[in-house]
Structure formats: structure tokens, C-alpha cells
Design an enzyme around this catalytic site. Structure first.
Site, PDB file in Angstrom:
ATOM      1  N   HIS A   6      -9.939  34.841  -4.559  1.00  0.00           N
ATOM      2  CA  HIS A   6     -11.178  34.204  -4.116  1.00  0.00           C
ATOM      3  C   HIS A   6     -12.121  34.049  -5.308  1.00  0.00           C
ATOM      4  CE1 HIS A   6     -14.549  33.151  -1.584  1.00  0.00           C
ATOM      5  NE2 HIS A   6     -15.284  33.991  -2.302  1.00  0.00           N
ATOM      6  N   ALA A  15       0.851  -1.201   0.000  1.00  0.00           N
ATOM      7  CA  ALA A  15       0.000   0.000   0.000  1.00  0.00           C
ATOM      8  C   ALA A  15       0.882   1.246   0.000  1.00  0.00           C
ATOM      9  CB  ALA A  15      -0.928   0.004   1.210  1.00  0.00           C
ATOM     10  N   ALA A  52       3.927  -4.423  -5.736  1.00  0.00           N
ATOM     11  CA  ALA A  52       4.404  -3.026  -5.650  1.00  0.00           C
ATOM     12  C   ALA A  52       4.943  -2.779  -4.250  1.00  0.00           C
ATOM     13  CB  ALA A  52       3.263  -2.066  -5.976  1.00  0.00           C
TER      14      ALA A  52
HETATM   15  P1  NAD Z   1       6.750   2.283  -1.497  1.00  0.00           P
HETATM   16  O1  NAD Z   1       8.003   2.183  -0.744  1.00  0.00           O
HETATM   17  O2  NAD Z   1       6.074   3.604  -1.623  1.00  0.00           O
HETATM   18  O3  NAD Z   1       5.664   1.286  -0.897  1.00  0.00           O
HETATM   19  C1  NAD Z   1       5.882  -0.088  -0.795  1.00  0.00           C
HETATM   20  C2  NAD Z   1       4.907  -0.640   0.229  1.00  0.00           C
HETATM   21  O4  NAD Z   1       4.964  -2.052   0.175  1.00  0.00           O
HETATM   22  C3  NAD Z   1       5.230  -0.221   1.665  1.00  0.00           C
HETATM   23  O5  NAD Z   1       4.071   0.263   2.281  1.00  0.00           O
HETATM   24  C4  NAD Z   1       5.734  -1.511   2.300  1.00  0.00           C
HETATM   25  O6  NAD Z   1       5.435  -1.587   3.678  1.00  0.00           O
HETATM   26  C5  NAD Z   1       4.958  -2.540   1.506  1.00  0.00           C
HETATM   27  N1  NAD Z   1       5.595  -3.855   1.480  1.00  0.00           N
HETATM   28  C6  NAD Z   1       6.908  -4.152   1.397  1.00  0.00           C
HETATM   29  N2  NAD Z   1       7.080  -5.483   1.381  1.00  0.00           N
HETATM   30  C7  NAD Z   1       5.847  -6.038   1.454  1.00  0.00           C
HETATM   31  C8  NAD Z   1       5.358  -7.375   1.476  1.00  0.00           C
HETATM   32  N3  NAD Z   1       6.195  -8.395   1.395  1.00  0.00           N
HETATM   33  N4  NAD Z   1       4.036  -7.567   1.534  1.00  0.00           N
HETATM   34  C9  NAD Z   1       3.171  -6.521   1.605  1.00  0.00           C
HETATM   35  N5  NAD Z   1       3.585  -5.234   1.605  1.00  0.00           N
HETATM   36  C10 NAD Z   1       4.897  -5.003   1.524  1.00  0.00           C
HETATM   37  O7  NAD Z   1       7.093   1.672  -2.932  1.00  0.00           O
HETATM   38  P2  NAD Z   1       6.268   1.674  -4.276  1.00  0.00           P
HETATM   39  O8  NAD Z   1       4.835   1.991  -4.046  1.00  0.00           O
HETATM   40  O9  NAD Z   1       6.629   0.396  -4.945  1.00  0.00           O
HETATM   41  O10 NAD Z   1       6.925   2.872  -5.049  1.00  0.00           O
HETATM   42  C11 NAD Z   1       8.341   2.851  -5.349  1.00  0.00           C
HETATM   43  C12 NAD Z   1       8.894   4.231  -5.434  1.00  0.00           C
HETATM   44  O11 NAD Z   1       8.365   4.912  -6.553  1.00  0.00           O
HETATM   45  C13 NAD Z   1       8.579   5.038  -4.212  1.00  0.00           C
HETATM   46  O12 NAD Z   1       9.805   5.371  -3.595  1.00  0.00           O
HETATM   47  C14 NAD Z   1       7.907   6.260  -4.688  1.00  0.00           C
HETATM   48  O13 NAD Z   1       8.492   7.411  -4.180  1.00  0.00           O
HETATM   49  C15 NAD Z   1       8.059   6.237  -6.202  1.00  0.00           C
HETATM   50  N6  NAD Z   1       6.757   6.624  -6.761  1.00  0.00           N
HETATM   51  C16 NAD Z   1       6.350   7.912  -6.582  1.00  0.00           C
HETATM   52  C17 NAD Z   1       5.102   8.297  -7.038  1.00  0.00           C
HETATM   53  C18 NAD Z   1       4.661   9.700  -6.808  1.00  0.00           C
HETATM   54  O14 NAD Z   1       5.501  10.537  -6.513  1.00  0.00           O
HETATM   55  N7  NAD Z   1       3.387  10.014  -6.946  1.00  0.00           N
HETATM   56  C19 NAD Z   1       4.268   7.396  -7.664  1.00  0.00           C
HETATM   57  C20 NAD Z   1       4.708   6.091  -7.804  1.00  0.00           C
HETATM   58  C21 NAD Z   1       5.965   5.718  -7.356  1.00  0.00           C
END
Ligand code: NAD
Ligand code: FAD
Length: 475
Positions: A451, A189, A276
Site C-alpha cells: 500500500h 476500431a 487497420a
Molecule cells: P483487429 O482484428 O484487432 O481489428 C480489426 C478491426 O477492423 C475489427 O474491429 C474489424 O471489425 C474491423 N474491420 C474489418 N474490416 C473492416 C472494414 N471493411 N471496415 C471497417 N472496419 C473493419 O486487427 P488490427 O487492429 O489490424 O490488429 C491486427 C493484429 O495485431 C491483432 O490480431 C492484434 O492482436 C495485433 N496487435 C496487438 C496489439 C497489442 O497487443 N497491443 C497491438 C496492435 C496489434
């Protein structure tokens, strides 16, 4: 083509291509080598962000939000649509067209900045040399006074849930679904899980997000994270916290996922599953023996505050070095390094990097959360203004969420701003500027906001920090 340059940049994503363009603007001779390959084998500049990240995901978020609003919100405006349908192929075609246009645009920008754009792979050799392999397999040895490593990141894999590219995919796969899966599972998430989960949920998928951690968006302000979970749940994301996935089995019927949570062993069936769980730095084949460039325990290239690797003339920027994996952080580092190389001033303010999650409602923040400010022993005051009290948000029928200011009660300095609500990603720009200029709440209070605009929420939040809000009762 010369084999010798002032600067060689390895990687043409949001870290590498801005470094190359700025170096070109600085009148340096530059080559930028990029190895991004699309599924059809074609090469494209722009890295993860343009090809399989920021841009395609935002294109799909826009399309799916319009569809969702048309189906669920237009009625209240008096707009009645009959037989609303989603043409997923058309949505994907639009997204692919945007990606193609943007990546071709980068190639054009490199050219117009005088950069020698090379497709293929680069490997750093000792002594400021680069081993370049072209797509046809031919190789050349290039040299440069300065080399910038910008090799980016790749998705982390979950051993117990191998990808098959069909039922079980990573974020790139989840951007390319040809049909809306009836049941979509997402592991993680995080930002990707929430954004891509939202896309398919808005188009009708039943989305379950399995998150290993017990807390939701732990990096966000607690008040914002709580509101986000409430709103995203309302929008159809079934987020299960504390869900530890132990395996997945693919069959003709779908994919069966096993996990354990507080209630014990669980099993769920999905049509598609997205993994993810984060991204890791990518440096495969980047460094030859003896370059002197070091990796840390997590695989990031070790750099100082100015992205210097410690090897004279060798820098590293973007996702392959420490710090948040964000395109704007990568870009800032690339530009900083190109200016430093040219003998100009270059600086990245790591304290003021905005974060945006492009869900509905959108979330954005910059600076310290209330919890971080309190943990740092600061004397904190906060001001919260709900969009329910914003005339513009009400007119837009988008009045969920709030803007929150965290400030130092003694000095009045703004420490952080946290927004969940309409256009949060745009509204945060004012807060970023405020933090960059070390603004006080009073500075924001005395700044006239048009506004009716959503930005008045930031103004009113600053007033609320001193219990002087005008458009809501002060508590
Ligand atoms: P993330 O680090 O944001 O989230 C990964 C999540 O997966 C975490 O909450 C973690 O606790 C969970 N997780 C890890 N291992 C797990 C498991 N075995 N089972 C269940 N949950 C588990 O990583 P992401 O969503 O893959 O994104 C990667 C990177 O890409 C991030 O660093 C983010 O900054 C970047 N990104 C940024 C944006 C944005 O700026 N809007 C959008 C997409 C991605
Ligand atoms: P990359 O974009 O990964 O680029 C690195 C490039 O270097 C690639 O083209 C790679 O092929 C190439 N390369 C690697 N090694 C070599 C080599 N040896 N020789 C030649 N080339 C090489 N960030 C945001 O700020 N906002 C968002 O909305 C956002 N959304 C995202 C959505 C998704 C689905 C994903 C996956 C990521 C998202 N991100 C977002 C994160 C963002 O994409 C990254 O932070 C950003 O792309 C990092 O830029 P980079 O240049 O460091 O790396």
C-alpha cells in the site's frame, strides 16, 4: 558455414528468434533465416513486432501520452508549462533509435547463442530441406533434422481502399508520419486502430475511427468495452460503429472516404487514412510443391497443440498459425517447439494468454469474460473495484477505470480478470499468474499487496467478489 543443421528457423520475429535462441541454448546447431527489409532495403531481425509493430507503436504511445499529459494534466499538479510544443521529428528519431537498438540487439543475441543468422529468404522443400536465397541473389540448399516455420503476418488489404503509401497507409505507414495530420481517418476500431489513433489524437489530430461492426471490442468483457468506448471518446477518438466503408478517393486536398451507416450514405474528408482491418498469415513463397504442409481456409499453417504440422520434423509458430496474433504467444510457441525438439518438456497454455491495449486508459485482460463464463453455464460471481477508490491512482491523478474479477461461485476459482485503468498491462501479470496456478479468489484475498499501489485494485476486486471489499462499499 555448414549446410546442415539440427534446426533451421525460417523467420526472425518474436516467434522465430526465441525458437532459434532456445534451440541454441539446448546445444543444437541452428540457423535462423529472416527476410525483413526496411524501406531503405536494409535487413533487420525482429520481424513485425520490433520493426513495425509492438516496439515502435509503444515508443510513440509513450511520447504522445507524455505530451498529452503535459498539456492537459500537469496543471492540476501545480506544474505550469508555457508554449508546449511537439517536435515530431525528434519523437520519430527517438522511436527509430529504439527500433535500431532492439533489432541490432536481436542479431547480437542470436550470435551469442551460437545461431547462424542468415538474412534473406527461406523456402521449405520436401524432405526437410530449405532453399535459401541471400540478399545478393545467391542460393544454397540447406538441410536440417527439424525446421520451424515462423513467417508471421501482414496487414489485410481493403480492395475498395488501395494504399498509396502517402495519403492512405497501413499501420507501418501510420508509425512514420512526419507531421501530425489535421484530420486522420482510421478504418477498423481494433487494437491497431485504437492505439495508433490515440497516438495522433494526443498530438492534436482530429481522429475518426470507422468500424464496420456494430459492437466495440467484441472480444473484451462487455463492462470493460463500454468503459473503454466512453473514455476513448473523451480522449478525442470519434469512433463510429456500424460504418461500412465503400471506397476512398485521393486528391491533392486529401482523401475522401465514403461509407454507409444506420443513417445512410456518408462521406468524410481526411488528410491521412490508415487501414487497420486486421492481419493475415504470411506464407508467400514459403512452401515449395510437395512439402505436405497444409494451410487452412484462412491461410494459416495447420498445426496441432504443440505446433507440429503433421510433416515429421516440421513445426510452425506465431502469427502464421491459429490463435491470437500476439508477440508473447508467438514467443511462447517458439520456445515450446525448441524445447520439444531437444526432447525437453514444452507446453503453451492457450487458455491463459493476456491481452493488452496500450491506450489511455490502458486495458488488459486474461481468461474468460463474464459473458463467456455465463455462456459456458458456469455459476459466476464478479467483483469490481474502481480506481477512483485507489489511493495510489488518486495520487497519480489516474483514477478512471476498474479492475474486475470473474470467478466461479462454487469452486471460488478465478476465471478471468479484466482491467481498464493506469498500468493495466503491468497489473495483469498478477492475474496471469493467478490463472496459471488455478488460484481462487481467496488466494488473491490472502495475498498481501503493498500500500498504496495500483495492484491493491486487483486485491480489492477479489474481495469484492465475496462482498468483502474494505476500501469501497459492497453492493
Ligand atoms: P483487429 O482484428 O484487432 O481489428 C480489426 C478491426 O477492423 C475489427 O474491429 C474489424 O471489425 C474491423 N474491420 C474489418 N474490416 C473492416 C472494414 N471493411 N471496415 C471497417 N472496419 C473493419 O486487427 P488490427 O487492429 O489490424 O490488429 C491486427 C493484429 O495485431 C491483432 O490480431 C492484434 O492482436 C495485433 N496487435 C496487438 C496489439 C497489442 O497487443 N497491443 C497491438 C496492435 C496489434
Ligand atoms: P513476424 O513478427 O511477422 O515475423 C515474421 C518474420 O519472418 C518477418 O521478419 C518476415 O520478414 C520473416 N519472413 C517471412 N517469410 C519469410 C521467408 N520465407 N524467409 C525468411 N523470412 C521470412 N503484439 C503484442 O503482443 N503486443 C503489442 O503491443 C503489439 N503491437 C503491435 C502493433 C502493431 C502496429 C502491429 C502491426 C502488430 C503488433 N503486435 C503486437 C503483433 C505482433 O507484432 C505479432 O503478433 C508478432 O510480430 C508475431 O510474431 P511472428 O514472429 O509470428 O511474426
Amino acid at each position: 558455414m555448414s549446410d546442415s543443421f539440427d534446426v533451421i528457423v525460417i523467420g526472425g520475429g518474436p516467434a522465430g528468434y526465441p525458437a532459434a535462441i532456445r534451440a541454441g541454448q539446448n546445444k543444437l546447431s541452428v540457423a535462423c533465416i529472416d527476410g525483413w527489409q526496411n524501406r531503405d532495403g536494409s535487413y533487420a531481425f525482429g520481424g513485425t513486432c520490433l520493426n513495425a509493430g509492438c516496439i515502435p507503436s509503444k515508443a510513440l504511445l509513450e511520447s504522445s501520452e507524455l505530451f498529452h499529459r503535459a498539456g492537459h494534466e500537469f496543471k492540476v499538479h501545480g506544474i505550469n508549462l508555457q508554449a508546449l510544443q511537439m517536435d515530431v521529428a525528434a519523437m520519430q528519431k527517438r522511436k527509430n533509435g529504439i527500433v535500431k537498438g532492439m533489432t541490432t540487439g536481436i542479431a547480437g543475441l542470436l550470435k551469442s547463442s551460437g545461431v547462424t543468422a542468415l538474412q534473406g529468404t527461406g523456402q521449405l522443400l520436401p524432405g526437410n530441406k530449405v532453399h535459401y536465397t541471400a540478399p545478393d541473389g545467391s542460393v544454397r540448399e540447406l538441410s536440417a533434422k527439424h525446421i520451424v516455420l515462423a513467417s508471421g503476418s501482414v496487414p489485410m488489404a481493403l480492395k475498395s481502399v488501395p494504399l498509396d503509401g502517402e495519403r492512405v497507409v497501413d499501420s507501418w505507414g501510420a508509425l512514420d508520419f512526419e507531421a501530425v495530420p489535421a484530420r486522420l481517418g482510421v478504418i477498423g476500431a481494433g487494437v491497431i486502430g485504437l492505439e495508433l489513433g490515440s497516438v495522433w489524437a494526443r498530438l492534436g489530430a482530429q481522429v475518426t475511427v470507422l468500424e464496420a461492426s456494430d459492437s466495440f471490442l467484441p472480444m473484451a468483457d462487455k463492462q470493460l468495452a463500454k468503459e473503454a468506448l466512453k473514455q476513448l471518446t473523451k480522449h478525442g477518438l470519434d469512433v463510429r460503429l456500424g460504418a461500412k466503408v465503400s471506397g476512398a478517393t485521393v486528391s491533392a486536398q486529401g482523401v475522401s472516404v465514403s461509407y454507409t451507416d444506420a443513417a445512410g450514405e456518408q462521406q468524410m474528408q481526411f488528410d491521412k487514412l490508415v487501414v487497420a482491418i486486421g492481419r493475415k498469415p504470411y506464407t508467400d513463397g514459403l512452401l515449395a510443391e510437395g512439402t505436405g504442409v497444409n494451410l487452412d481456409a484462412r491461410g494459416f499453417i495447420v498445426v496441432d497443440d504443440h505446433c507440429r504440422t503433421g510433416v515429421p520434423g516440421v513445426y510452425a509458430v506465431g502469427d502464421c498459425v491459429r490463435g491470437p496474433m500476439l508477440a508473447h504467444k508467438a514467443k511462447e510457441e517458439g520456445v515450446m517447439v525448441a524445447d520439444l525438439i531437444a526432447g525437453l518438456y514444452g507446453h503453451t497454455n492457450y487458455e491463459v494468454i493476456p491481452s493488452v491495449i496500450y491506450t489511455a486508459p490502458e486495458m488488459a485482460w486474461v481468461g474468460k469474460t463474464e459473458e463467456q463464463a455465463r455462456a459456458a453455464g458456469l455459476n459466476v460471481k464478479t467483483g469490481v473495484f474502481p480506481f477512483m477508490a485507489s489511493g495510489r491512482a488518486r495520487a497519480m491523478e489516474a483514477s478512471t477505470g476498474f479492475a474486475k474479477i470473474v470467478a466461479d461461485a462454487g469452486s471460488d476459482q478465478v476465471l478471468g480478470v479484466h482491467i481498464i485503468g493506469p498500468m493495466a498491462g503491468e497489473l495483469i501479470a498478477e492475474a496471469v499468474l493467478a490463472l496459471e496456478y488455478s488460484a481462487s479468489c481467496e488466494d488473491l484475498q490472502r495475498t498481501i499487496h503493498a500500500h498504496p499501489t495500483l495492484s491493491e485494485a486487483v486485491h480489492e476486486a477479489a474481495l469484492a467478489a465475496d462482498k468483502r471489499a474494505i476500501d469501497m462499499p459492497n453492493r
